[in-house]
Design an enzyme around this catalytic site. Structure first.
Site, PDB file in Angstrom:
ATOM      1  N   ASN A 158       0.587  -1.393   0.105  1.00 32.97           N
ATOM      2  CA  ASN A 158      -0.238  -0.127   0.260  1.00 32.97           C
ATOM      3  C   ASN A 158       0.746   1.601  -0.023  1.00 32.97           C
ATOM      4  O   ASN A 158       1.535   1.887   1.344  1.00 32.97           O
ATOM      5  CB  ASN A 158      -0.999   0.085   1.025  1.00 32.97           C
ATOM      6  N   TRP A 159       1.007   2.163  -0.904  1.00 34.34           N
ATOM      7  CA  TRP A 159       1.520   2.714  -1.234  1.00 34.34           C
ATOM      8  C   TRP A 159       1.140   3.769  -0.918  1.00 34.34           C
ATOM      9  O   TRP A 159       2.460   4.980   0.374  1.00 34.34           O
ATOM     10  CB  TRP A 159       2.030   3.062  -2.742  1.00 34.34           C
ATOM     11  N   LYS A 160       0.508   4.416  -0.517  1.00 34.25           N
ATOM     12  CA  LYS A 160      -0.606   5.490  -0.162  1.00 34.25           C
ATOM     13  C   LYS A 160       0.109   6.268  -0.616  1.00 34.25           C
ATOM     14  O   LYS A 160      -0.548   6.076  -1.221  1.00 34.25           O
ATOM     15  CB  LYS A 160      -0.195   6.234   1.849  1.00 34.25           C
ATOM     16  N   HIS A 201      -9.212   1.010   4.826  1.00 30.42           N
ATOM     17  CA  HIS A 201      -8.340   1.343   5.830  1.00 30.42           C
ATOM     18  C   HIS A 201      -8.468   2.577   6.899  1.00 30.42           C
ATOM     19  O   HIS A 201      -9.541   3.470   6.974  1.00 30.42           O
ATOM     20  CB  HIS A 201      -6.928   1.838   4.531  1.00 30.42           C
ATOM     21  N   GLU A 212      -6.350   4.948   7.736  1.00 32.84           N
ATOM     22  CA  GLU A 212      -6.366   6.797   7.526  1.00 32.84           C
ATOM     23  C   GLU A 212      -7.324   6.954   6.905  1.00 32.84           C
ATOM     24  O   GLU A 212      -8.244   7.939   7.341  1.00 32.84           O
ATOM     25  CB  GLU A 212      -5.216   6.248   6.615  1.00 32.84           C
ATOM     26  N   GLU A 246      -5.544  -4.513  10.351  1.00 35.25           N
ATOM     27  CA  GLU A 246      -3.910  -4.019  10.875  1.00 35.25           C
ATOM     28  C   GLU A 246      -4.533  -2.958  12.111  1.00 35.25           C
ATOM     29  O   GLU A 246      -5.194  -2.401  12.473  1.00 35.25           O
ATOM     30  CB  GLU A 246      -4.005  -3.139   9.681  1.00 35.25           C
ATOM     31  N   GLY A 259       2.779   2.325  10.891  1.00 33.72           N
ATOM     32  CA  GLY A 259       4.162   3.580  10.504  1.00 33.72           C
ATOM     33  C   GLY A 259       4.472   4.172  11.811  1.00 33.72           C
ATOM     34  O   GLY A 259       5.156   4.908  11.795  1.00 33.72           O
ATOM     35  N   SER A 311       3.444  -2.196  10.329  1.00 35.37           N
ATOM     36  CA  SER A 311       5.062  -2.206  10.658  1.00 35.37           C
ATOM     37  C   SER A 311       6.010  -3.649   9.939  1.00 35.37           C
ATOM     38  O   SER A 311       6.928  -4.174  10.934  1.00 35.37           O
ATOM     39  CB  SER A 311       6.081  -1.791  12.002  1.00 35.37           C
ATOM     40  N   GLY A 313       3.217  -0.779   4.571  1.00 35.20           N
ATOM     41  CA  GLY A 313       3.263   0.152   4.181  1.00 35.20           C
ATOM     42  C   GLY A 313       4.511   0.399   3.303  1.00 35.20           C
ATOM     43  O   GLY A 313       4.869   0.348   2.475  1.00 35.20           O
ATOM     44  N   GLY A 314       5.049   1.354   4.564  1.00 31.70           N
ATOM     45  CA  GLY A 314       6.558   1.646   4.541  1.00 31.70           C
ATOM     46  C   GLY A 314       7.454   0.968   3.626  1.00 31.70           C
ATOM     47  O   GLY A 314       8.438   1.367   2.732  1.00 31.70           O
TER      48      GLY A 314
HETATM   49  P1  13P Z   1       3.107   0.723   7.321  1.00 29.84           P
HETATM   50  O1  13P Z   1       3.449  -0.855   7.393  1.00 29.84           O
HETATM   51  O2  13P Z   1       4.304   1.638   7.222  1.00 29.84           O
HETATM   52  O3  13P Z   1       2.909   0.333   9.351  1.00 29.84           O
HETATM   53  O4  13P Z   1       2.119   0.089   6.859  1.00 29.84           O
HETATM   54  C1  13P Z   1       0.742  -0.199   7.442  1.00 29.84           C
HETATM   55  C2  13P Z   1      -0.275  -0.141   6.050  1.00 29.84           C
HETATM   56  O5  13P Z   1      -1.048   0.660   6.771  1.00 29.84           O
HETATM   57  C3  13P Z   1      -0.624  -0.478   5.030  1.00 29.84           C
HETATM   58  O6  13P Z   1      -1.905  -0.628   4.730  1.00 29.84           O
END
Ligand code: 13P
Length: 250
Positions: A9-11, A95, A97, A167, A173, A212, A233-234
């Site tokens: 997930n590149w956000k 998600h 967010e 999640e 994050g 994470s 994510g990251g």
């Molecule tokens: P991180 O891997 O950066 O914690 O993000 C997880 C996430 O929200 C994937 O959708």
């Protein structure tokens, strides 16, 4: 045995140049037989670019959100049918967010899931508790209600067509990961809820862990019986990390 899915997930990250470099590295490193399914969920403006870059790749394309509406006067929205036209196979819905910054509630997430299924795509339905909810013993009821709203809205015969992602909000994050045992406990609860809706199909649903997930914890998380991959994510923004997580998914 469920085939694992590793989805990035590149956000709201990336650029034409960065996406091109990242996908070139990932494509070049993947052999012909990868042991898991792989996807990247790109920001909407880059879907056309990524569709072209992934045309003959093992990596599938996904989107990060979708409109709950089919078509019409909804300025700023993108429909599931539009995402399908740009080669998306997966769409992230709900998600955390989006739930927290854009006030998406369980009913809206359920409606979005229905739209994604109607367009023949696979929704990745995200659920997860905040730190406050975990500390007050509400994890089971929060994630149960989040998944329950989706299961109530879709046809029970289509349960196998969804992917679920657990999640925990406090792990996103932050560098804090749920331990494999903590994650498995929630995944097992989600599995029970899915099989309660449709025994045969619920057993087939992939339940991803997100929060994470990194090369150094991916293997132990994905070794748990109900952890069927990751939503990354990251670490999905760095080819070497993303590839290491893919390699850990057996
Ligand atoms: P991180 O891997 O950066 O914690 O993000 C997880 C996430 O929200 C994937 O959708």
């Amino acid at each position: 045995m469920r085939r694992k899915l590793v989805a990035g997930n590149w956000k709201m990250n990336g650029s034409l140049a960065a996406n091109s470099a990242l996908l070139a590295s990932v494509n070049a490193a993947l052999g012909n037989d990868v042991a898991c399914d792989i996807a990247v969920c790109a920001p909407a403006p880059y879907l056309a670019q990524c569709q072209a870059l992934l045309a003959s790749s093992q990596v599938a394309l996904g989107a990060q959100d979708v409109s709950a509406h089919e078509t019409g006067a909804y300025t700023g929205e993108a429909s599931a049918a539009m995402l399908a036209e740009f080669g998306c196979r997966y769409v992230i819905v709900g998600h955390s967010e989006r739930r927290s910054y854009f006030a998406e509630d369980d009913a809206l997430v359920a409606q979005k899931t229905v739209r994604v299924l109607q367009s023949g795509l696979t929704p990745i339905v995200c659920v997860g508790e905040t730190l406050e909810q975990r500390e007050s013993g509400k994890t089971a009821s929060v994630v149960g209600a989040q998944l329950g709203a989706v299961l109530a809205a879709i046809d029970a015969a289509r349960v196998a067509d969804i992917v679920v992602a657990y999640e925990p909000v406090w792990a996103i994050g932050t560098g804090k990961t749920a331990t494999p045992a903590m994650a498995q406990e929630v995944h097992a609860q989600l599995r029970e809820q899915l099989t309660g809706c449709n025994a045969e199909q619920g057993a087939k649903v992939r339940i991803l862990y997100g929060g994470s997930m990194k090369p150094d914890n991916a293997a132990e998380l994905m070794a748990m019986p109900d952890i069927d991959g990751g939503l990354i994510g990251g670490a999905a923004l760095k080819a070497t990390d993303f590839l290491a997580i893919i390699a850990a998914a057996k």
